[in-house]
Design a protein around this motif. Structure first.
Motif, short mmCIF file in Angstrom:
data_model
loop_
_atom_site.label_atom_id
_atom_site.label_comp_id
_atom_site.label_asym_id
_atom_site.label_seq_id
_atom_site.Cartn_x
_atom_site.Cartn_y
_atom_site.Cartn_z
N ALA A 1 0.85 -1.17 0.09
CA ALA A 1 0.16 -0.02 -0.02
C ALA A 1 0.91 1.20 -0.15
CB ALA A 1 -1.05 -0.20 1.41
N PHE A 2 2.18 1.27 0.41
CA PHE A 2 2.83 2.31 0.50
C PHE A 2 3.93 2.56 -0.58
CE2 PHE A 2 1.93 1.60 5.10
CZ PHE A 2 1.24 2.89 5.41
N VAL A 3 3.81 1.46 -1.41
CA VAL A 3 4.81 1.56 -2.63
C VAL A 3 3.93 2.39 -3.71
CG1 VAL A 3 5.71 0.14 -4.81
CG2 VAL A 3 5.62 -0.88 -2.14
N PRO A 4 4.72 3.40 -4.13
CA PRO A 4 4.33 4.57 -5.19
C PRO A 4 3.79 3.59 -6.50
CG PRO A 4 6.59 4.85 -5.16
CD PRO A 4 6.27 3.74 -3.94
#
Length: 170
Positions: A17-20
């Motif tokens: 979820a935090f990976v661009p």
């Protein structure tokens, strides 16, 4: 085991979820604007307009005097036009003289060979050591023709009011 698999799956999901998000590559080309500008040939209409001596082919002239033009005090319009025309002729003559000299130069190799620099160094014994001396229009020494040079310190006594170099007997 089910619990550990569930924890691993949850941690992978939360980490992703935090990976661009992946973006599509953006083109920096502005519809080829730079290429079209850099390929412009500004000299295309007249190829030789910027060559040396091309001023004579151009329509360059001094503006005409009108009733609102500046005319120096003490001169009439006709006198001022005559002065400006003479200045234009002088400028054109000077330009033509410089154009005639264009491309004429002394090749250093020819000068070097002519003075004998490449052979034995005898040019070092010459009075000017191979230099070309310029002639001037005037005599800058302050002397008149035929006099003994001042820089030698030898002068006729009569110049100072004496007995023309003879010692007087007492």
């Amino acid at each position: 085991m089910k619990t550990s698999a569930l924890i691993i799956a949850a941690s992978v999901a939360s980490a992703s979820a935090f990976v661009p998000a992946a973006k599509a590559p953006v083109s920096t080309e502005l519809n080829g604007l730079f290429k079209s500008i850099s390929d412009l040939d500004l000299w295309a209409p007249v190829k030789d307009s910027n060559e040396y001596g091309a001023r004579s082919k151009k329509n360059i002239k001094t503006g005409t005097l009108t009733s609102k033009s500046y005319i120096p005090s003490g001169l009439t319009k006709d006198q001022y036009e005559k002065i400006r025309a003479e200045a234009d002729k002088k400028k054109e003559a000077n330009y033509a003289k410089n154009v005639a000299k264009a491309g004429k130069f002394l090749d250093y190799t020819e000068f070097y060979l002519a003075r004998g620099s490449d052979e034995n160094g005898s040019w070092m014994k010459l009075p000017n050591r191979g230099h070309r001396m310029a002639k001037t229009k005037y005599d800058w020494s302050g002397e008149t023709q035929g006099e003994t040079p001042m820089y030698t310190g030898v002068r006729a006594q009569s110049f100072f009011g004496g007995n023309k170099g003879k010692k007087s007997k007492k």
